[in-house]
Design a protein around this motif. Structure first.
Motif, PDB file in Angstrom:
ATOM      1  N   GLU A   1      55.209  37.259  37.362  1.00 52.08           N
ATOM      2  CA  GLU A   1      54.364  36.503  38.288  1.00 52.08           C
ATOM      3  C   GLU A   1      52.897  36.579  37.889  1.00 52.08           C
ATOM      4  O   GLU A   1      52.180  35.573  37.914  1.00 52.08           O
TER       5      GLU A   1
ATOM      6  N   GLU B   1      50.614  33.471  36.631  1.00 56.00           N
ATOM      7  CA  GLU B   1      49.340  33.137  37.263  1.00 56.00           C
ATOM      8  C   GLU B   1      48.224  33.062  36.227  1.00 56.00           C
ATOM      9  O   GLU B   1      47.358  32.187  36.284  1.00 56.00           O
TER      10      GLU B   1
ATOM     11  N   ASP C   1      48.511  29.787  34.349  1.00 56.86           N
ATOM     12  CA  ASP C   1      48.011  28.666  35.155  1.00 56.86           C
ATOM     13  C   ASP C   1      46.488  28.610  35.145  1.00 56.86           C
ATOM     14  O   ASP C   1      45.886  27.536  34.985  1.00 56.86           O
ATOM     15  N   HIS C   2      45.831  29.766  35.342  1.00 60.68           N
ATOM     16  CA  HIS C   2      44.375  29.792  35.300  1.00 60.68           C
ATOM     17  C   HIS C   2      43.857  29.362  33.932  1.00 60.68           C
ATOM     18  O   HIS C   2      42.876  28.609  33.841  1.00 60.68           O
TER      19      HIS C   2
ATOM     20  N   GLU D   1      38.549  32.056  41.554  1.00 63.96           N
ATOM     21  CA  GLU D   1      39.866  32.450  42.066  1.00 63.96           C
ATOM     22  C   GLU D   1      40.445  33.622  41.278  1.00 63.96           C
ATOM     23  O   GLU D   1      41.076  34.508  41.859  1.00 63.96           O
ATOM     24  N   ILE D   2      40.235  33.615  39.955  1.00 62.71           N
ATOM     25  CA  ILE D   2      40.815  34.684  39.152  1.00 62.71           C
ATOM     26  C   ILE D   2      40.139  36.017  39.457  1.00 62.71           C
ATOM     27  O   ILE D   2      40.786  37.067  39.493  1.00 62.71           O
TER      28      ILE D   2
ATOM     29  N   SER E   1      41.462  37.163  42.817  1.00 68.05           N
ATOM     30  CA  SER E   1      42.826  37.681  42.677  1.00 68.05           C
ATOM     31  C   SER E   1      42.820  39.090  42.084  1.00 68.05           C
ATOM     32  O   SER E   1      43.558  39.965  42.542  1.00 68.05           O
TER      33      SER E   1
END
Length: 596
Positions: free
Chosen positions: A488, A492, A495-496, A510-511, A514
């Motif tokens: 996961e 992720e 995707d980033h 966002e990264i 996270s």
């Protein structure tokens, strides 16, 4: 696929039949020029010759060269380490329209793998592939058949070369010679003949480097049989390493002592403790030559493991008597060294879970070597983990080294992530193409890691469903949860990275958010797929633990040269004095011409 005409046709009468024909041709395509050279295994075709022929083809088609992609010293038998997949991804994203190469054997020498990559290039990515010296129209049935024949010929040539090498190795095995003709550490071809000459590129790389352009070795009548002779300048140190290591002296301390005595490898490098261990494992100094049997190779291939990853004596099942003179006795090797090596291996076997989130990202600011994690004792009792310069651990007199506690380093990184969540403030890198290439490599690496996690999940399920697999339901669920959590995080990160791939800008907030949320909730090593996207490296200099600027975090999107220059300007005199004493010329002797 976009097929716009970017280059205008030559001047002339627009109503002429020739101009009309030129306008109807598929002009203006954007091409990758792919160059591959495998100097150690194939007849070398100069990269300049390949590039010249490819540019001629691009000019005839009124196209544009996007980038010249090179794979030097890489065989066409495999695609794992080459840039074919990267070019296919770039074409699929619309950055280019096709690949042009010199001949089809430059693309690959494995027919099935080459056909699979070509199908992916032409059908999935919507691109084209051309060969300048073997230009065929693969869009027709006969053209595709002709190209298949050329790829089959390339595979046949690879198999013939491989067969000749195997025959030569079998002949060397029968005569008691090592499987390669290269000089082995501690031995020389002759004590009278001069060393083999070097061409200018090999001389710049350091001693012991040779290519086919180097002058041939001059041999006298005594060494015509190619039997190696023990080097009298190295043999005493070689024997002492065997005896003192078995006696219980620390290997790293012995390695540093040999560095001070001037004992160097065949390539002129200082030898570390791990390097000495690999040398002693060979048993060549005991008059032995080791090999992997065919049965061992088949079993390793069936189990999916690599035989080259283990150099220990028990990893080889075939030991033959060599024709060279031994330095130590075989009785000492089998009855003293091998038992000591087994005991050391069982003691030094790493414990599971001893990995860290910042492993591989921390570097010494003085010598540039990667820092390694270790455990040290506190004054009041107990232990703590720290990161220490690899040069100071393995080499004597190269770098005074630096050390920093792991908890202090992680706290610094955590504070930096929190500050970046509000918006990165570092200047953007000026070399945007290099940043994009780095992101492409990172995306390929993360995709490989994700595929490995998915394969591991499939193997876990097979073990659980197999009655003889020995995996209980509790163990299966625990391992499955850990693998899925890592997959996961990797997904992720992919995707980033894909969202930022085509933009020369810092990652989105966002990264960072996270990472901040998961910092204390998740095992930190699991966060590496996200960390490597925002942190290129962490530089640590010598100094007090209270120094505020002892650590410099270099983001992936920032100009490293500008950041380090500004950081060096703020260094205290003591840290600058340490930096002036660093000498890495004997770690990388082939870089001397770059530093001069």
């Amino acid at each position: 696929m976009a097929n716009a005409i970017d280059a205008a046709p030559p001047a002339g009468d627009d109503d002429s039949a020739e101009s009309t024909h030129l306008r109807l041709m598929p002009q203006g395509l954007r091409w990758f020029i792919y160059i591959r050279v495998s100097t150690a295994r194939e007849v070398m075709v100069s990269p300049d010759i390949q590039e010249f022929a490819c540019r001629r083809l691009v000019e005839r088609e009124w196209g544009t060269v996007v980038q010249v992609v090179t794979d030097l010293d890489l065989s066409g038998a495999g695609f794992a380490h080459r840039k074919i997949d990267w070019m296919i991804d770039q074409i699929g994203q619309g950055h280019a329209d096709g690949v042009v190469l010199y001949t089809w054997d430059r693309f690959g020498r494995d027919f099935l793998e080459s056909k699979a990559r070509l199908r992916e290039l032409e059908e999935r990515a919507g691109g084209v592939a051309r060969a300048a010296a073997e230009d065929v129209d693969a869009s027709t049935d006969w053209g595709d058949y002709h190209r298949d024949q050329l790829l089959l010929m390339a595979e046949l040539r690879r198999k013939q070369i491989s067969k000749s090498w195997k025959d030569a190795q079998e002949q060397r095995k029968r005569t008691g010679l090592p499987h390669t003709g290269r000089v082995i550490f501690g031995y020389r071809t002759c004590l009278v003949c001069p060393p083999r000459g070097q061409c200018a590129p090999c001389a710049a790389k350091g001693p012991g480097r040779h290519c086919r352009s180097c002058p041939p070795q001059q041999r006298c009548g005594r060494c015509a049989d190619r039997v190696l002779i023990a080097d009298p300048a190295v043999a005493p140190a070689y024997r002492a390493m065997y005896e003192r290591a078995v006696a219980g002296e620390p290997l790293d301390r012995l390695a540093k002592e040999m560095q001070e005595r001037g004992v160097r490898s065949t390539f002129g490098r200082k030898i570390t403790g791990t390097g000495w261990l690999s040398i002693l494992d060979t048993g060549f100094a005991a008059g032995l030559c080791r090999y992997h049997s065919d049965r061992q190779r088949i079993e390793a291939r069936r189990e999916g493991r690599s035989l080259s990853s283990n150099s220990a004596p028990w990893a080889y099942d075939t030991w033959l008597q060599g024709s060279h003179e031994p330095i130590v006795t075989q009785d000492f090797f089998w009855n003293s060294y091998v038992p000591w090596r087994r005991e050391r291996h069982s003691i030094a076997k790493p414990q599971s879970g001893r990995t860290y989130a910042l492993t591989g990202l921390v570097f010494c600011a003085h010598c540039g070597q990667r820092c390694r994690a270790g455990v040290d004792r506190q004054r009041g009792g107990g232990t703590y983990t720290h990161m220490r310069c690899g040069s100071s651990l393995r080499f004597r007199g190269v770098c005074p080294g630096t050390s920093i506690a792991m908890h202090a380093l992680e706290r610094t990184v955590c504070c930096w992530l929190a500050s970046q969540a509000a918006g990165p403030a570092s200047a953007l890198r000026p070399d945007v193409p290099e940043q994009l290439e780095r992101q492409d490599r990172m995306l390929s690496r993360l995709s490989t890691e994700l595929a490995k996690e998915q394969q591991a999940l499939a193997r876990l399920l097979d073990l659980y469903e197999d009655p003889d697999g020995g995996l209980s339901k509790t163990d299966y669920l625990q391992r499955k949860a850990k693998r899925e959590a890592r997959a996961e995080v990797i997904g992720e990160g992919i995707d980033h990275l894909r969202r930022q791939l085509s933009r020369a800008a810092p990652p989105s907030t966002e990264i960072f958010e996270s990472l901040g949320k998961r910092w204390d909730q998740t095992d930190r090593p699991e966060l590496r797929p996200l960390l490597v996207q925002v942190i290129a490296k962490v530089l640590v200099r010598q100094g007090s633990r209270w120094d505020a600027d002892r650590v410099l975090i270099v983001p992936t999107w920032a100009d490293e040269a500008a950041l380090t220059a500004d950081w060096h300007a703020r260094w205290p005199d003591k840290a600058a004095a340490v930096d002036a004493r660093v000498d890495t010329s004997e770690i990388y002797p082939w870089r001397r011409h770059e530093l001069s």
